[in-house]
Scaffold this motif. Structure first.
Motif, mmCIF file in Angstrom:
data_model
loop_
_atom_site.group_PDB
_atom_site.id
_atom_site.type_symbol
_atom_site.label_atom_id
_atom_site.label_comp_id
_atom_site.label_asym_id
_atom_site.label_seq_id
_atom_site.Cartn_x
_atom_site.Cartn_y
_atom_site.Cartn_z
ATOM 1 N N VAL A 1 0.869 -1.177 0.000
ATOM 2 C CA VAL A 1 0.000 0.000 0.000
ATOM 3 C C VAL A 1 0.905 1.226 0.000
ATOM 4 N N LYS A 2 0.756 2.058 -1.017
ATOM 5 C CA LYS A 2 1.649 3.206 -1.171
ATOM 6 C C LYS A 2 1.249 4.331 -0.209
ATOM 7 N N PRO A 3 2.180 4.817 0.608
ATOM 8 C CA PRO A 3 1.856 5.911 1.532
ATOM 9 C C PRO A 3 1.610 7.211 0.787
ATOM 10 N N ASN A 4 0.786 8.072 1.361
ATOM 11 C CA ASN A 4 0.550 9.387 0.769
ATOM 12 C C ASN A 4 1.057 10.480 1.716
ATOM 13 N N PHE B 1 12.769 9.263 7.468
ATOM 14 C CA PHE B 1 11.493 9.286 6.746
ATOM 15 C C PHE B 1 11.369 10.526 5.872
ATOM 16 N N PHE B 2 11.763 11.671 6.416
ATOM 17 C CA PHE B 2 11.649 12.915 5.647
ATOM 18 C C PHE B 2 12.523 12.854 4.395
ATOM 19 N N PRO C 1 12.426 10.683 -2.932
ATOM 20 C CA PRO C 1 13.214 9.738 -3.745
ATOM 21 C C PRO C 1 12.737 8.290 -3.668
ATOM 22 N N VAL C 2 12.211 7.869 -2.523
ATOM 23 C CA VAL C 2 11.813 6.464 -2.348
ATOM 24 C C VAL C 2 10.323 6.251 -2.592
ATOM 25 N N TYR C 3 9.497 7.177 -2.094
ATOM 26 C CA TYR C 3 8.045 6.978 -2.139
ATOM 27 C C TYR C 3 7.316 7.903 -3.109
ATOM 28 N N GLY C 4 8.023 8.841 -3.690
ATOM 29 C CA GLY C 4 7.406 9.718 -4.679
ATOM 30 C C GLY C 4 6.434 10.730 -4.101
#
Length: 736
Positions: A460-463, A486-487, A492-495
């Motif tokens: 599930v892609k985080p928003n 996380f920041f 770069p990792v999650y778009g």
């Protein structure tokens, strides 16, 4: 018992169906005419039985007529129609198309595709121009771009590539799937566009958020001398509504009148919605009064419009005037109260709805009401709603699941929130994000991070909301390195491009940890303009670490953005008081008096047996006020005997010097709520309190001591997080 006007028993049964006579043909025509006169499925089944007995069912035309009635009539049953279809020896193409059509409009549109594939394998027919629109409709409902593209390919390979009806269906399909570029390519290639072509593309642009393009296409439509209809104007008004362009909306109203376009109910409702969403309820009311026909949408729009402007009495008068109060009208007012920070009023309307004879709560009602319960900490009502959902066997979709998790988390029952989370199989990004937020506000930062990684494993892609919640978890638990990680991985990792809330969270993480210089450097390097929330986070950190100079700078920058932000001045005053700068406190008090700014008044609320009790500082309006103050005196005596001394410097928060008494701190709203909780709950029952502001240091200390002295669990939710007091300790570990 339902009967036909011509009883079936009066029809003679042919001895040999294969030997037709004039008499038999007349009888058959009579039977087929009975199909058109059926008004229920039971009657249709009577005709079906007769057709089987006489052999008429095995005539292709007769069977297709019976099947069509079972599929498309007002009393149709797709289950029955499918059984009829399977009994037909050789269905004709019309019959295949009818079944594909029925499933394309049903809750199971994928069956349309299966029936189509079966047709290709089992029948001698190839799809015609009527087949493809139904298949494209099914692909649209499924939101399956690949499936629709296959059908598009078949259309191109067949002789129907120029059929405007099919091409219009494709425009709608591509727009619904979010591929506006391809939708427009299909639109442009239509040689002879009809009004539906233009309407489909205009609606597609509106649906895809390209409002300017929708209005531009409308103007192009005019230049092509294509006469718009009511559907066109609904699409154009939707664009005006989204853009909040009242002037263009008014021009559309004049255009409709000048061009003689009939203002049907749908168009009138669209016009009402435009006026209301643009904040012009006066013109909406004038139009509403002129409308000859009104439906539930008309009434709901007016209720919603007045409620969102804060004219709740007018909104309630519209609700009372609805000819038939359906659930949607109640939902409009409940939702408006909830979204405008009036949760108590929302619950009052919800309780009125429960007494209504013509309506009952639905999923939307529960979502809005659970939100109000969460705001107030009204867990008894929230639990009743949860029980009602189970009683009605209502499926827990993602909206309800998210609302329940949010309600239980904000009401202080994290275990029940986790139970709800684990009870559902389908979890979208909002369900995961809500549970992460619940863990964060309860100070369980590590658990929130673990859940984030489980979410990643579940693909599930985080928003953006997910990252706000996980960064808050890091902030409340002092997880600086994790917060940085996380920041830095967001884009770069999650778009997910960091927004202003994420930058504010990072400033809060660094500031709380005492890394003030790094926080300032972080702000200076921000690629976007720092918002008030960013400077507010830095100001809050300065209070924790008593950095007066940096606090003054942060407050100054914050007030440049929000000149009427009284909270900034109050916070700076607290910092001055904490560091003994009383002259500065006095100057700030004077500045606030001159400018007319007033400190937001603090309150605390507590729910007992489904009733909400609200307390202000030094409040004596409660019916049990005498008992509350007696218990408070008892608490003060016990605290003094235990060696607790009230921190008088905390009182210097814009309070006149003559009122600076130790008693004032003892009368803070949360202390009154705790005293009430001690006299109104059983020994084993926790005290759950909601505070609108951040709990002060003195009250935080007192709550810890009370939890030990009275062996009582206290759950206090302030503006930022939960504090679990038990045995003289707090879950925040004094990191707050």
């Amino acid at each position: 018992m339902e009967t036909l006007s011509t009883p079936l028993v009066s029809l003679p049964i042919q001895a040999n169906p294969e030997a037709p006579t004039v008499k038999n043909e007349n009888r058959n025509r009579l039977v087929l005419s009975l199909i058109d006169r059926c008004i229920s499925l039971k009657q249709l089944k009577q005709v079906h039985a007769y057709m089987l007995r006489t052999g008429l069912f095995f005539d292709a035309y007769s069977a297709s007529k019976l099947f069509t009635a079972g599929t498309l009539s007002p009393f149709s049953s797709l289950e029955y129609a499918r059984k009829v279809f399977d009994e037909i020896p050789e269905p004709n193409l019309y019959t295949w198309n009818t079944l594909i059509r029925a499933y394309s409009w049903s809750p199971e549109p994928s069956e349309s595709v299966k029936i189509f594939l079966r047709m290709l394998c089992e029948s001698p027919y190839f799809p015609n121009k009527f087949t493809f629109p139904f298949l494209i409709k099914a692909a649209t409902k499924l939101s399956r771009l690949g499936v629709g593209q296959v059908f598009h390919g078949l259309v191109v390979k067949s002789s129907f590539g120029d059929d405007v009806f099919i091409l219009n269906s494709l425009i709608h399909f591509y727009a619904s799937c979010g591929d506006l570029d391809f939708a427009y390519r299909v639109f442009v290639r239509i040689d002879e566009k009809d009004v539906v072509s233009w309407n489909s593309m205009i609606s597609g642009f509106v649906q895809g958020g390209c409002f300017d393009k929708a209005l531009e296409l409308f103007r192009e439509m005019e230049s092509e001398n294509v006469k718009p209809n009511a559907v066109t104007m609904v699409g154009v008004l939707s664009a005006c509504t989204k853009m909040k362009d009242l002037e263009f909306g008014r021009w559309i109203r004049s255009y409709i009148e000048q061009n003689g376009i009939k203002m049907d109910l749908t168009l009138s409702n669209a016009m009402l919605d435009m006026y209301v969403k643009c904040g012009n309820v006066e013109d909406a009311k004038k139009l509403f009064d002129k409308m000859e026909e009104k439906d539930i949408v008309s009434w709901t729009t007016m209720i919603d419009g007045y409620a969102k402007l804060g004219e709740y009495d007018v909104a309630k008068s519209f609700l009372d005037a609805v000819p038939r109060q359906e659930t949607a009208t109640w939902n409009a007012l409940i939702s408006a109260y909830d979204q405008n920070g009036k949760p108590q009023e929302a619950l009052a309307i919800f309780h009125q709805l429960q007494l209504s004879k013509n309506a009952k709560p639905d999923e939307l009602t529960f979502v809005s009401t659970l939100s109000s319960c969460a705001q107030l900490g009204a867990m008894d009502v929230g639990e009743w709603i949860h029980a009602n959902i189970k009683k009605q066997r209502m499926k827990l979709n993602c909206h309800l699941t998210t609302s329940l998790i949010d309600m239980y988390s904000k009401c202080g029952n994290l275990e029940k929130a986790l139970d709800v989370f684990h009870s559902v199989e389908r979890r979208d990004v909002f369900v995961w994000s809500s549970m992460i937020a619940g863990l964060a506000m309860h100070g369980r930062g590590r658990a929130a991070i673990d859940l984030f990684f489980r979410m990643h494993e579940a693909k599930v892609k985080p928003n953006a909301v997910t990252f706000t919640n996980v960064l808050c978890a890091c902030s409340h638990s002092g997880l600086v390195e994790e917060g940085r990680m996380f920041f830095n991985q967001m884009e770069p990792v999650y778009g997910v491009v960091p927004g202003v809330k994420h930058y504010a969270c990072m400033v809060d993480i660094l500031g709380r940890a005492g890394l003030l210089e790094e926080a300032v450097e972080f702000i200076e390097k921000m690629p976007i303009t720092p918002s008030a929330s960013v400077w507010g986070a830095l100001l809050g950190a300065c209070k924790i670490h008593e950095n007066v100079e940096l606090a003054e700078q942060a407050c100054s920058r914050l007030l440049e953005l929000e000149p009427e932000n009284d909270g900034a001045l109050v916070l700076l005053s607290n910092i001055y008081a904490k560091t003994g700068k009383w002259d500065n406190v006095s100057k700030l008090r004077k500045r606030m008096r001159v400018s007319g700014l007033q400190k937001e008044r603090g309150w605390s609320s507590m729910e007992v047996n489904g009733t909400l009790h609200k307390f202000l500082a030094a409040d004596n309006s409660h019916p049990l006020s005498k008992e509350i103050y007696s218990k408070l005196d008892e608490i003060v005596a016990k605290l003094k005997s235990s060696g607790h001394v009230t921190n008088k410097s905390l009182l210097l928060q814009l309070v006149d010097e003559e009122d600076m008494k130790e008693q004032a701190l003892n009368l803070h709203s949360e202390k009154l709520a705790i005293a009430f909780g001690l006299i109104s709950t059983s020994p084993s029952q926790p005290i759950r309190i909601v505070k609108n502001l951040r709990v002060c240091g003195d009250c935080h200390t007192v709550a810890k001591l009370i939890s030990k002295l009275y062996d009582k669990e206290i759950l206090l939710r302030d503006r930022y997080r939960f504090h679990h007091f038990s045995g003289g300790n707090c879950s925040c570990m004094d990191y707050w």
